[in-house]
Design a protein around this motif. Structure first.
Motif, short mmCIF file in Angstrom:
data_model
loop_
_atom_site.label_atom_id
_atom_site.label_comp_id
_atom_site.label_asym_id
_atom_site.label_seq_id
_atom_site.Cartn_x
_atom_site.Cartn_y
_atom_site.Cartn_z
N ASP A 106 13.86 2.08 16.80
CA ASP A 106 14.89 1.61 15.88
C ASP A 106 14.56 1.87 14.42
N ASP A 107 13.28 1.92 14.07
CA ASP A 107 12.90 2.23 12.69
C ASP A 107 11.78 3.26 12.61
N SER A 108 11.53 3.96 13.71
CA SER A 108 10.50 5.02 13.77
C SER A 108 9.15 4.51 13.29
N SER A 109 8.73 3.38 13.83
CA SER A 109 7.49 2.77 13.36
C SER A 109 6.55 2.45 14.51
N CYS A 110 5.31 2.20 14.14
CA CYS A 110 4.31 1.64 15.05
C CYS A 110 3.32 0.88 14.18
N GLU A 111 2.63 -0.06 14.78
CA GLU A 111 1.63 -0.82 14.05
C GLU A 111 0.25 -0.28 14.40
N VAL A 112 -0.57 -0.14 13.38
CA VAL A 112 -1.92 0.39 13.53
C VAL A 112 -2.90 -0.64 12.98
N MET A 113 -3.91 -0.98 13.77
CA MET A 113 -4.95 -1.90 13.31
C MET A 113 -6.24 -1.10 13.11
N PHE A 114 -6.86 -1.26 11.95
CA PHE A 114 -8.11 -0.57 11.63
C PHE A 114 -9.29 -1.46 12.03
N LEU A 115 -10.20 -0.94 12.84
CA LEU A 115 -11.41 -1.65 13.26
C LEU A 115 -12.61 -0.89 12.70
N THR A 116 -13.32 -1.46 11.77
CA THR A 116 -14.42 -0.73 11.15
C THR A 116 -15.69 -0.82 11.98
N ILE A 120 0.85 -1.18 0.00
CA ILE A 120 0.00 0.00 0.00
C ILE A 120 0.89 1.23 0.00
N ARG A 121 0.39 2.31 -0.58
CA ARG A 121 1.19 3.53 -0.72
C ARG A 121 1.16 4.40 0.52
N ARG A 122 -0.01 4.54 1.11
CA ARG A 122 -0.13 5.34 2.32
C ARG A 122 -1.47 5.07 2.96
N ALA A 123 -1.63 5.55 4.18
CA ALA A 123 -2.87 5.40 4.91
C ALA A 123 -3.20 6.73 5.57
N ALA A 124 -4.47 6.95 5.83
CA ALA A 124 -4.90 8.17 6.50
C ALA A 124 -5.85 7.82 7.63
N VAL A 125 -5.69 8.51 8.74
CA VAL A 125 -6.57 8.33 9.90
C VAL A 125 -7.11 9.71 10.25
N ASP A 126 -8.43 9.84 10.28
CA ASP A 126 -9.09 11.10 10.55
C ASP A 126 -8.64 12.19 9.56
N GLY A 127 -8.40 11.78 8.32
CA GLY A 127 -8.00 12.70 7.27
C GLY A 127 -6.52 13.07 7.28
N THR A 161 -13.37 3.76 5.18
CA THR A 161 -14.35 3.27 6.13
C THR A 161 -14.40 4.22 7.31
N GLN A 162 -15.23 3.91 8.28
CA GLN A 162 -15.32 4.64 9.55
C GLN A 162 -15.05 3.63 10.66
N GLY A 163 -14.43 4.07 11.74
CA GLY A 163 -14.22 3.16 12.85
C GLY A 163 -13.19 3.65 13.84
N GLN A 164 -12.50 2.72 14.45
CA GLN A 164 -11.53 2.98 15.50
C GLN A 164 -10.17 2.41 15.09
N VAL A 165 -9.12 2.86 15.77
CA VAL A 165 -7.80 2.28 15.55
C VAL A 165 -7.24 1.78 16.86
N ASN A 166 -6.52 0.66 16.78
CA ASN A 166 -5.70 0.17 17.88
C ASN A 166 -4.27 0.52 17.52
N LEU A 167 -3.53 0.98 18.49
CA LEU A 167 -2.18 1.46 18.24
C LEU A 167 -1.16 0.63 19.01
N GLY A 168 -0.14 0.15 18.30
CA GLY A 168 0.95 -0.57 18.93
C GLY A 168 2.00 0.41 19.45
N PRO A 169 3.02 -0.09 20.13
CA PRO A 169 4.06 0.79 20.68
C PRO A 169 4.93 1.41 19.60
#
Length: 124
Positions: free
Chosen positions: A103-113, A6-13, A91-99
């Motif tokens: 080391d790579d400036s990352s976090c994991e985001v789960m989309f819950l619709t 995927i190229r990119r993702a957006a949360v709340d615009g 879609t519309q919904g909530q996100v769960n956020l990982g730590p």
């Protein structure tokens, strides 16, 4: 049609960068199971929550704070992502956020619709 990360993702615009190998895996909303019994088989259908498995975002610490605020919210927010072929899903919904991983400036985001579906809003 092309396949790929995927190229990119957006949360709340708010657009966020994703890892170069970012993949989004959507689960099926209905889970079916065949249950055998003496009169044949019965099909059990379980309606589950539609969600996307965790997507690796590349974020700065300040962007992570923004995501944390969105994840803490109890209000449904718009979410979207752009596929490799240029198509966009929303879609519309909530996100769960990982730590946050320094080391790579990352976090994991789960989309819950909350709507139960991802819909195409732009196709190439």
């Amino acid at each position: 049609m092309s396949a790929g990360s995927i190229r990119r993702a957006a949360v709340d615009g708010i657009p966020f960068n994703v890892a170069a190998d970012a993949n989004i895996a959507l689960n099926a909303r209905k889970e079916k199971e065949s249950i055998p019994h003496s009169g044949g088989n019965m099909t059990k259908i379980v309606l589950g929550a539609a969600m996307a498995e965790a997507v690796k975002f590349i974020v700065t610490p300040s962007e992570y704070d923004v995501l944390r605020g969105l994840a803490d919210s109890e209000v449904d927010i718009p979410m979207s992502y752009d596929l490799a072929d240029g198509s966009s899903m929303k879609t519309q919904g909530q996100v769960n956020l990982g730590p946050y991983q320094s080391d790579d400036s990352s976090c994991e985001v789960m989309f819950l619709t909350s709507t139960g579906e991802w819909e195409i809003f732009s196709e190439t």
